[in-house]
Design a protein around this motif. Structure first.
Motif, short mmCIF file in Angstrom:
data_model
loop_
_atom_site.label_atom_id
_atom_site.label_comp_id
_atom_site.label_asym_id
_atom_site.label_seq_id
_atom_site.Cartn_x
_atom_site.Cartn_y
_atom_site.Cartn_z
N HIS A 373 -24.85 43.93 -64.93
CA HIS A 373 -25.59 44.38 -66.24
C HIS A 373 -25.79 43.24 -67.07
O HIS A 373 -26.95 42.62 -67.45
N ALA A 374 -24.65 42.25 -66.81
CA ALA A 374 -24.88 41.13 -67.58
C ALA A 374 -26.07 40.32 -67.54
O ALA A 374 -26.58 39.13 -67.82
N THR A 375 -25.46 39.90 -65.87
CA THR A 375 -26.96 38.90 -65.21
C THR A 375 -28.56 39.84 -65.65
O THR A 375 -29.05 38.41 -65.60
N ALA A 376 -28.61 41.03 -65.39
CA ALA A 376 -29.74 41.82 -65.21
C ALA A 376 -30.28 41.01 -66.50
O ALA A 376 -31.42 40.71 -67.02
N ALA A 377 -29.00 41.59 -67.70
CA ALA A 377 -29.98 41.66 -69.60
C ALA A 377 -30.12 39.85 -69.74
O ALA A 377 -31.01 39.81 -70.18
N ALA A 378 -29.20 39.11 -69.27
CA ALA A 378 -29.58 37.41 -69.38
C ALA A 378 -30.91 37.06 -68.99
O ALA A 378 -32.07 36.58 -69.61
#
Length: 386
Positions: A373-378
């Motif tokens: 999720h952090a990767t997608a948000a970034a």
């Protein structure tokens, strides 16, 4: 979509034997040596090795299909073999891009040697980008490694262990060192694998006590942190795609077992099979709709790796995303399959009961839910503002 036929390399009779043995290895908490011996005899360890080096010369997309099929018979066997295929897959990714740094991996795999993945460390959420293992130069281009690796699949049988460590002595700043170790007295494997599921992988804790890699087995020295190096990309791409393949294969087997249960179980109330019950039909349809989304995604992403497609900065969210979706989907499908199977699925002797435990392991592999999720948000929102 590829027209490759996985049954050519994993015929039904071989899968039947592997499935039968999976019950025993789960119950006795043992490594599936017979599975590995039979797979080695078929050349499975070299499926991603070029034909000119003695392998099958298959693509990553082909390997994904094979791992889906193998996972349907024995999830733990597939997951263990995955870790060997990661290194042969990385070697292929590099060679496809004109880099032959891992030719020794390809030659070894074609000869039946087993390569294991020794990267994971307790509490190290930097994964590839940092390490608590000390990498100390030997003055001749080689390194000794001291530290503890966890979740080392294939522990009882590997011939070579791919590891990373941090060299803090370099005059040009700290360096992440990637290298391969042979078995030696300086490598101690704890007999500590007693887990809820995926018991056959025997992913034991590994202590490196000054284990030595000579210069010709040191494959990278990189700055800590995210790097565009092809080795890092290869590890991440192959690891995520093949992990997603294993859990997608588990989901397909659970779906097949649910269909079998629905079409064979009869309701006392209606006198007909549960396949005619609208609630059961809806549940199996929901499972099928969820499952059907993953094989095309895996085929497309694996093909993109094979054909050197450039997704730029989107690669990491695409790869972490497909692994996250595959695991979430597989867990949901197995949950529903248990309900369709009825009370008998609760018994430990039932295949669905074992799959229910095995599928939980997917939550602990990188990239986990938070990381994905952090990767997608970034990727979509940019970094968090100061």
């Amino acid at each position: 979509m590829t027209s490759f036929d996985p049954a050519r390399y994993l015929p039904d009779d071989l899968l039947a034997r592997i499935r039968e043995r999976a019950v025993v290895h789960d119950r006795e908490n043992t490594f599936p040596r017979d599975d590995l011996d039979e797979l080695r005899a078929t050349g499975y360890l070299g499926i991603l090795v070029p034909a000119e080096l003695g392998g099958a010369g298959l693509s990553l997309a082909d390997a994904s299909l094979l791992q889906q099929r193998l996972a349907g018979a024995a999830p733990a066997t597939a997951l263990a073999v995955n870790m060997h295929l990661v290194w042969t897959g990385v070697a292929k990714v590099l060679l496809d891009r004109g880099i032959d740094d891992l030719a020794f991996v390809q030659r070894g795999a074609a000869a039946g040697e087993v390569f294991a993945f020794g990267i994971s460390e307790a509490g190290n959420d930097l994964v590839l980008f940092g390490s608590d293992t000390e990498a100390r130069p030997d003055g001749e281009g080689g390194y000794t490694f001291t530290g503890t690796k966890i979740f080392t699949s294939l522990s009882p049988v590997w011939n070579h262990l791919g590891v990373h460590g941090l060299d803090e002595t370099s005059p040009d700043g700290p360096k992440m060192v990637f290298a391969f170790l042979d078995r030696s007295d300086e490598i101690v494997t704890r007999d500590d694998w007693d887990t809820l599921g995926m018991r056959g992988t025997q992913s034991r804790t590994t202590e490196l006590r000054g284990a030595h890699a000579p210069a010709d087995r040191v494959v990278r020295r990189l700055d800590p942190g995210p790097q565009p190096d092809p080795l890092v990309f290869g590890i991440f791409a192959v690891f995520e795609i093949l992990l997603a393949s294993v859990y997608t294969g588990i989901a397909r087997r659970a779906l097949d077992l649910a269909v079998e249960a629905a079409t064979s179980r009869r309701s006392k109330k209606t006198g007909t099979t549960y396949a005619n019950d609208p609630d059961i039909r809806w549940r199996i349809a929901e499972m099928a709709l969820a499952y059907d989304a993953l094989p095309p995604q895996l085929a497309e992403l694996a093909s993109d790796v094979d054909t050197l497609t450039d997704h730029g900065g989107r690669w990491f969210t695409l790869l972490s995303g497909v692994k996250y979706r595959a695991v979430a989907m597989a867990k949901a499908v197995v949950d529903d399959a248990i309900l369709v199977g009825g009370g008998s699925a609760y018994f430990s002797r039932n295949e669905l009961s074992r799959m229910y435990r095995d599928v939980l392991a997917g939550m602990f592999h990188p990239s986990d839910s938070e990381s994905a999720h952090a990767t997608a948000a970034a990727a979509w929102l940019g970094p968090v503002a100061d």
